[in-house]
Scaffold this motif. Structure first.
Motif, short mmCIF file in Angstrom:
data_model
loop_
_atom_site.label_atom_id
_atom_site.label_comp_id
_atom_site.label_asym_id
_atom_site.label_seq_id
_atom_site.Cartn_x
_atom_site.Cartn_y
_atom_site.Cartn_z
N GLU A 10 0.82 -1.21 0.00
CA GLU A 10 0.00 0.00 0.00
C GLU A 10 0.86 1.26 0.00
O GLU A 10 1.96 1.29 0.55
CB GLU A 10 -0.92 0.04 1.23
N GLU A 11 0.30 2.31 -0.58
CA GLU A 11 0.99 3.61 -0.58
C GLU A 11 1.17 4.16 0.83
O GLU A 11 2.02 5.02 1.04
CB GLU A 11 0.23 4.62 -1.45
N THR A 12 0.42 3.66 1.80
CA THR A 12 0.57 4.12 3.18
C THR A 12 1.94 3.74 3.75
O THR A 12 2.36 4.29 4.77
CB THR A 12 -0.53 3.54 4.09
N ALA A 13 2.66 2.83 3.10
CA ALA A 13 4.01 2.45 3.54
C ALA A 13 5.06 3.48 3.11
O ALA A 13 6.18 3.46 3.61
CB ALA A 13 4.38 1.08 3.00
N GLU A 31 8.93 10.62 0.14
CA GLU A 31 7.66 9.93 0.27
C GLU A 31 6.93 9.91 -1.08
O GLU A 31 6.36 8.88 -1.47
CB GLU A 31 6.82 10.63 1.34
N LYS A 35 5.51 6.76 -3.17
CA LYS A 35 4.10 6.68 -3.56
C LYS A 35 3.99 6.43 -5.06
O LYS A 35 3.16 5.63 -5.51
CB LYS A 35 3.35 7.95 -3.16
#
Length: 155
Positions: A10-13, A31, A35
């Motif tokens: 996931e992009e949350t990582a 970041e 992403k």
């Protein structure tokens, strides 16, 4: 040393891996960079932690039955303590379980410690990319290294 390994897509990582990357490399990736990488199918992030604190990472790109290590790092204070080898070992187990047959990476011809780690982990040089990296305003070659993964080795 008890390490744990988490695998994320996931992009949350992106924030976690960006902080780690910036601590390992100059310049580190942002970041937004991660992403962007995670917006393309086939991205897999491995985070290695010690007592729940992230200390290493690997970003893999998976395509069909092959994978490439896009970037890998261990925080400087944990280098030369088997963390990199354990990270690679656990990552290869995960990839073999996903039916990945071959794993590739690129490493600077000047990064002898990383080359030694990869050789110790069973990688061999399969090619060279001329002038691939810029180090101290000079162009240096990348060595392409590869390894065949065999899921029988991880059971």
């Amino acid at each position: 040393m008890r390490l744990s390994h988490d695998y994320l897509t996931e992009e949350t990582a992106a924030p976690v891996i960006a902080v780690l990357h910036q601590a390992c490399f100059d310049p580190g990736w942002s970041e937004a960079d991660f992403k962007s990488l995670l917006s393309v199918p086939g991205g897999l992030i491995q985070i290695t932690s010690l007592d729940h604190a992230p200390i290493g990472f690997c970003f893999y790109r998976l395509v069909a039955d092959e994978a490439e290590i896009i970037t890998i790092g261990v925080l400087p204070e944990y280098r030369n303590r088997t963390v990199g080898a354990r990270l690679l070992e656990k990552g290869q187990e995960k990839l073999a379980g996903l039916n990945i047959k071959t794993l590739f990476l690129e490493v600077s011809e000047t990064n002898l410690s990383a080359q030694k780690l990869y050789e110790n982990m069973g990688f061999s040089v399969t090619g060279r990319r001329k002038n691939y990296y810029t180090e101290a305003a000079e162009k240096v070659d990348a060595l392409i290294m590869g390894k065949t993964l065999n899921s029988n080795n991880f059971h």
